[in-house]
Design an enzyme around this catalytic site. Structure first.
Site, short mmCIF file in Angstrom:
data_model
loop_
_atom_site.label_atom_id
_atom_site.label_comp_id
_atom_site.label_asym_id
_atom_site.label_seq_id
_atom_site.Cartn_x
_atom_site.Cartn_y
_atom_site.Cartn_z
N GLU A 131 -6.52 3.50 -5.05
CA GLU A 131 -5.03 3.38 -5.10
C GLU A 131 -4.56 4.67 -4.53
OE1 GLU A 131 -3.76 2.58 -8.95
OE2 GLU A 131 -4.72 0.55 -8.95
N LYS A 191 -12.28 0.05 -3.33
CA LYS A 191 -10.76 -0.07 -3.40
C LYS A 191 -10.35 1.34 -4.12
CE LYS A 191 -7.78 -2.98 -5.20
NZ LYS A 191 -7.25 -2.19 -6.20
N GLU A 234 0.98 -3.92 -3.44
CA GLU A 234 1.19 -4.62 -4.50
C GLU A 234 2.55 -4.14 -5.10
OE1 GLU A 234 -1.48 -3.87 -7.65
OE2 GLU A 234 -0.26 -4.83 -9.23
N ASP A 274 -10.10 -3.26 -11.28
CA ASP A 274 -9.93 -2.70 -12.73
C ASP A 274 -8.91 -3.62 -13.63
OD1 ASP A 274 -7.58 -1.80 -11.29
OD2 ASP A 274 -7.83 0.39 -11.55
N SER A 275 -8.35 -4.32 -13.36
CA SER A 275 -7.46 -5.24 -13.95
C SER A 275 -8.50 -5.88 -14.99
CB SER A 275 -6.85 -6.53 -13.43
OG SER A 275 -7.91 -7.00 -12.36
N ASP A 310 -13.24 -1.86 -7.60
CA ASP A 310 -12.41 -0.88 -7.66
C ASP A 310 -13.20 0.55 -8.38
OD1 ASP A 310 -9.73 -1.29 -7.02
OD2 ASP A 310 -9.33 -2.42 -8.81
O1 KIV Z 1 -7.38 -4.51 -10.34
C1 KIV Z 1 -6.88 -5.57 -9.61
O2 KIV Z 1 -6.94 -6.72 -10.30
C2 KIV Z 1 -6.10 -5.12 -8.54
C3 KIV Z 1 -5.38 -6.37 -7.78
C4 KIV Z 1 -4.28 -6.69 -8.71
C5 KIV Z 1 -5.00 -5.91 -6.47
O3 KIV Z 1 -6.01 -3.95 -8.09
#
Ligand code: KIV
Length: 292
Positions: A125, A123, A192, A55-56, A94
């Site tokens: 959190e 993934k 992280e 989600d970056s 994500d």
């Molecule tokens: O969204 C992302 O890029 C991440 C990584 C930094 C682990 O969750």
């Protein structure tokens, strides 16, 4: 077309990845984010183990200030682009903020959208408070990667993007959360923004691989954001990033040369232009032209 591509590797599967621990003599896992087909090809040809459609995306591609703005549809759109490259690395997508917080049904449906877009795993959190959702996903045969420590979706709750697990209680909570995630069935856990010593404690405490970002060298693998590795993102460079190229600077130099060439008439030149055959040029009365 020539290529420097490495020979096709065996595709990493969730069970193979789940078993990878450095303490057992395995190589550290390499994960990188990617958000489109060209990025997936770069990661694939470089031989990484996992691609994360993180989600970056919100911050490095879509221009937002935090990750809270991306939707399931945004991640699905970019996951599909990555999957179309048919990369060998395992693709993890994500689950964005609020896509796994409201109800178990929502969580499973949202994760299914990402799997149908081409991801093999999702993934999410958070620690023990996410167990109900993690168990429901695993029950629906969706592999889950956990994410602990500095969890960017909690930016407001944490009071900013701050290193976590700095006191002994917080460190012990991270160990206990990691054990709970592994016990619930997560096949790996991203750590992280935590002190190196705490990342080592967590890594020692669980049988699944930990993948660090800003968590020091003691994890079972590392992950970085694509735009950071290649120096495309040059506005902020967190302490834990190592840039392996300066593609933003190279791109600006290249684009300036193009602009100069257009303005001076040096582009396009004869090699970049199409021409009529001399017959057609003659029929059109274009004698003396540079047709041919
Ligand atoms: O969204 C992302 O890029 C991440 C990584 C930094 C682990 O969750």
């Amino acid at each position: 077309m020539s290529s420097t591509a490495a020979p096709r590797r065996k595709a990493p599967t969730v069970p193979l990845l789940r078993a990878r621990k450095v303490r057992n003599g395995d190589d550290p896992l390499v994960m990188v984010t990617a958000y489109d087909a060209p990025g997936a090809r770069v990661a694939d040809e470089a031989g990484v183990d996992l691609i994360l459609v993180g989600d970056s995306l919100a911050m490095v591609v879509l221009g937002y200030d935090d990750t809270l703005q991306v939707t399931v549809d945004d991640i699905a759109h970019h996951t599909a682009a990555v999957a179309r490259a048919k990369p060998t690395p395992l693709v993890v997508a994500d689950l964005p903020w609020l896509s796994y917080h409201v109800s178990v049904e929502d969580t499973v449906r949202n994760a299914a959208t990402l799997i149908r877009a081409g991801a093999t795993a999702v993934k999410l959190e958070g620690g023990s408070k996410r167990l109900r959702m993690i168990e429901a996903l695993i029950d629906a045969e969706i592999p889950v990667m956990g994410h602990l420590g500095l969890t960017p979706q909690s930016v407001h709750a944490m009071g900013g993007f701050k290193v976590q697990g700095k006191d002994s209680a917080a460190a012990m909570q991270l160990v206990s959360d990691a054990k709970a995630l592994a016990h619930a069935g997560c096949f790996s856990i991203v750590l992280e923004g935590v002190p190196t010593e705490v990342a080592r404690m967590v890594t020692d405490a669980v049988d699944v691989p930990t993948i660090g970002i800003g968590a020091g060298p003691g994890c079972d693998g590392q992950v970085l954001v694509y735009h950071d590795v290649l120096g495309i993102e040059d506005r902020i460079t967190p302490k834990f990033v190592r840039r392996y190229a300066e593609q933003k600077a190279d791109a600006v130099t290249a684009m300036s040369s193009y602009a100069d060439d257009v303005r001076t008439g040096a582009f396009p030149g004869p090699d970049e232009s199409y021409h009529l055959s001399s017959d057609v040029a003659e029929t059109l009365g274009l004698y003396g032209s540079d047709a041919g």
